[in-house]
Motif scaffolding. Structure first.
Motif, PDB file in Angstrom:
ATOM      1  N   THR A  76       0.841  -1.202   0.000  1.00 48.59           N
ATOM      2  CA  THR A  76       0.000   0.000   0.000  1.00 48.59           C
ATOM      3  C   THR A  76       0.869   1.241   0.000  1.00 48.59           C
ATOM      4  O   THR A  76       1.867   1.312   0.716  1.00 48.59           O
ATOM      5  CB  THR A  76      -0.918   0.000   1.237  1.00 48.59           C
ATOM      6  N   SER A  98       0.240  -2.873  10.610  1.00 48.74           N
ATOM      7  CA  SER A  98      -0.695  -2.164  11.482  1.00 48.74           C
ATOM      8  C   SER A  98       0.065  -1.020  12.123  1.00 48.74           C
ATOM      9  O   SER A  98       1.161  -1.223  12.667  1.00 48.74           O
ATOM     10  CB  SER A  98      -1.252  -3.109  12.562  1.00 48.74           C
ATOM     11  N   TYR A 109      -4.252   2.354  10.894  1.00 49.59           N
ATOM     12  CA  TYR A 109      -4.415   1.381   9.810  1.00 49.59           C
ATOM     13  C   TYR A 109      -4.156  -0.041  10.289  1.00 49.59           C
ATOM     14  O   TYR A 109      -3.279  -0.277  11.119  1.00 49.59           O
ATOM     15  CB  TYR A 109      -3.404   1.645   8.684  1.00 49.59           C
ATOM     16  N   LEU A 148      -3.641  -3.211   7.572  1.00 50.59           N
ATOM     17  CA  LEU A 148      -3.685  -3.572   6.163  1.00 50.59           C
ATOM     18  C   LEU A 148      -3.794  -5.079   5.985  1.00 50.59           C
ATOM     19  O   LEU A 148      -3.118  -5.840   6.672  1.00 50.59           O
ATOM     20  CB  LEU A 148      -2.425  -3.065   5.447  1.00 50.59           C
ATOM     21  N   ASP A 152      -8.482  -3.808   4.284  1.00 49.34           N
ATOM     22  CA  ASP A 152      -7.812  -2.785   5.084  1.00 49.34           C
ATOM     23  C   ASP A 152      -8.843  -2.151   6.014  1.00 49.34           C
ATOM     24  O   ASP A 152      -9.996  -1.919   5.623  1.00 49.34           O
ATOM     25  CB  ASP A 152      -7.241  -1.678   4.193  1.00 49.34           C
ATOM     26  N   PHE A 167      -9.274   1.260   8.529  1.00 50.43           N
ATOM     27  CA  PHE A 167      -8.634   2.540   8.838  1.00 50.43           C
ATOM     28  C   PHE A 167      -9.622   3.467   9.536  1.00 50.43           C
ATOM     29  O   PHE A 167     -10.843   3.331   9.407  1.00 50.43           O
ATOM     30  CB  PHE A 167      -8.067   3.196   7.573  1.00 50.43           C
ATOM     31  N   TYR A 207      -3.769   5.219  -0.437  1.00 52.48           N
ATOM     32  CA  TYR A 207      -4.480   6.200   0.377  1.00 52.48           C
ATOM     33  C   TYR A 207      -3.836   7.575   0.282  1.00 52.48           C
ATOM     34  O   TYR A 207      -2.610   7.715   0.394  1.00 52.48           O
ATOM     35  CB  TYR A 207      -4.499   5.754   1.846  1.00 52.48           C
TER      36      TYR A 207
END
Length: 238
Positions: A22, A68, A112, A114, A121, A123, A232
Motif C-alpha cells: 500500500t 498495522s 491502519y 492492512l 484494510d 482505517f 491512500y
C-alpha cells in the motif's frame, strides 16, 4: 520436496499474491511546515518513520501487507542545540525520524490495519487522545469511502483541554488525557461499551468531526474498510 511442503508453499504464495503493498501519499495543505510521523504497531515496518513536509508538498510512504500502525503530524518543530523537538505530536527521538517511538498526545491519528480480516484494510481517524490538525483520508479502491476531520477543533477547545503556545491554542486534549478518570477513559468499571458513553467533552470532538473516533467505544461511525490493494491519500489541513 515432499507433497505436504509443496502444498504449504502453494498456499503461502497464494496468500502473498492476494495481498498487495500500500502507498500512503501524505500531503501538507497547511500554510506551514509539518513533520509527519509513522509508527509501526505490528507487521513489517513502513518505509519511513518521519520526515519534514513543506506547505503544499507531498511524500510517499509504502507499507506492506499486514502492517498495522498509525500516522500523525508534528507541528512547530525545531532543532535546538542538536536536539529535534516539536510542540505537538513529538515522538521523543530527538530526530526528524521517530525510529519506532510514538507521538505525545494530543495529536490527530490515522490508524491502519492492512490486509486484515477478509483481506480488507481497516482505517480510521482517532481523536481519543485529542486533536492537533485537521486531516482527510481518501482511498483509491473502488467503492471505498473516505473519512475526515476537516475542521480546526483547536478554535473551539475548552481552556481546560487546550495546549497553548503563548495565546494560541495549538492542540486539544481529550477528557481522558486531561483528567484521567475511568468514565472518560472507558477503563476500570467503565471498560464496557454499555457503560462508557459519550461525554460532554467527547461530543465537542464528535459534533465537529462526526466520522472520527471521539472516545474509546465510538466504533459504529468511525471504522472504515477497503479491500486490500487500495492506496491512500492523507491530507493534513484539507
Amino acid at each position: 520436496m515432499g507433497i505436504l511442503n509443496i502444498l504449504v508453499l502453494i498456499l503461502a504464495m497464494t496468500f502473498i499474491q492476494g495481498s498487495q503493498s500500500t502507498t500512503l501519499r501524505i500531503t501538507n495543505h497547511c500554510r506551514f511546515t509539518i513533520w509527519p510521523a509513522i509508527l509501526t504497531g505490528s507487521g513489517p515496518p513502513a518505509s519511513s518513520t518521519g520526515f519534514e513536509l513543506a506547505s503544499q508538498a507531498s511524500k510517499y510512504v509504502t507499507a506492506r501487507p499486514h502492517w498495522s500502525g498509525r500516522v500523525w503530524a508534528r507541528t512547530q518543530c525545531s532543532n535546538s542545540g542538536g536536539s529535534f523537538s516539536c510542540k505537538t505530536g513529538d515522538c521523543g527521538s530527538n530526530q526528524i525520524s521517530c525510529n519506532g517511538k510514538g507521538g505525545a498526545p494530543p495529536a490527530t491519528l490515522i490508524e491502519y490495519t492492512l490486509a486484515g480480516g477478509g483481506n480488507n484494510d481497516f482505517f480510521d481517524i482517532s481523536l481519543v487522545d485529542g486533536f492537533n490538525l485537521p486531516v482527510k483520508v481518501v482511498p483509491s479502491g473502488r467503492g471505498c469511502k473516505s473519512t475526515s476531520c476537516p475542521v480546526d477543533i483547536n478554535a473551539a477547545c475548552p481552556n481546560q483541554l487546550a495546549i497553548m503556545n503563548g495565546r494560541a491554542k495549538i492542540g486539544c486534549k481529550s477528557a481522558c488525557l486531561a483528567f484521567g478518570k475511568p468514565e472518560f477513559c472507558c477503563s476500570g468499571s467503565f471498560a464496557n461499551p454499555n457503560v462508557c458513553k459519550p461525554s460532554n467533552y467527547s461530543q465537542i470532538f464528535k459534533s465537529r468531526c462526526p466520522q472520527a473516533y471521539s472516545y474509546a467505544f465510538d466504533d459504529k461511525t468511525s471504522t472504515f474498510t477497503c479491500h486490500n490493494g487500495a492506496n491512500y491519500q492523507i491530507t493534513f489541513c484539507p
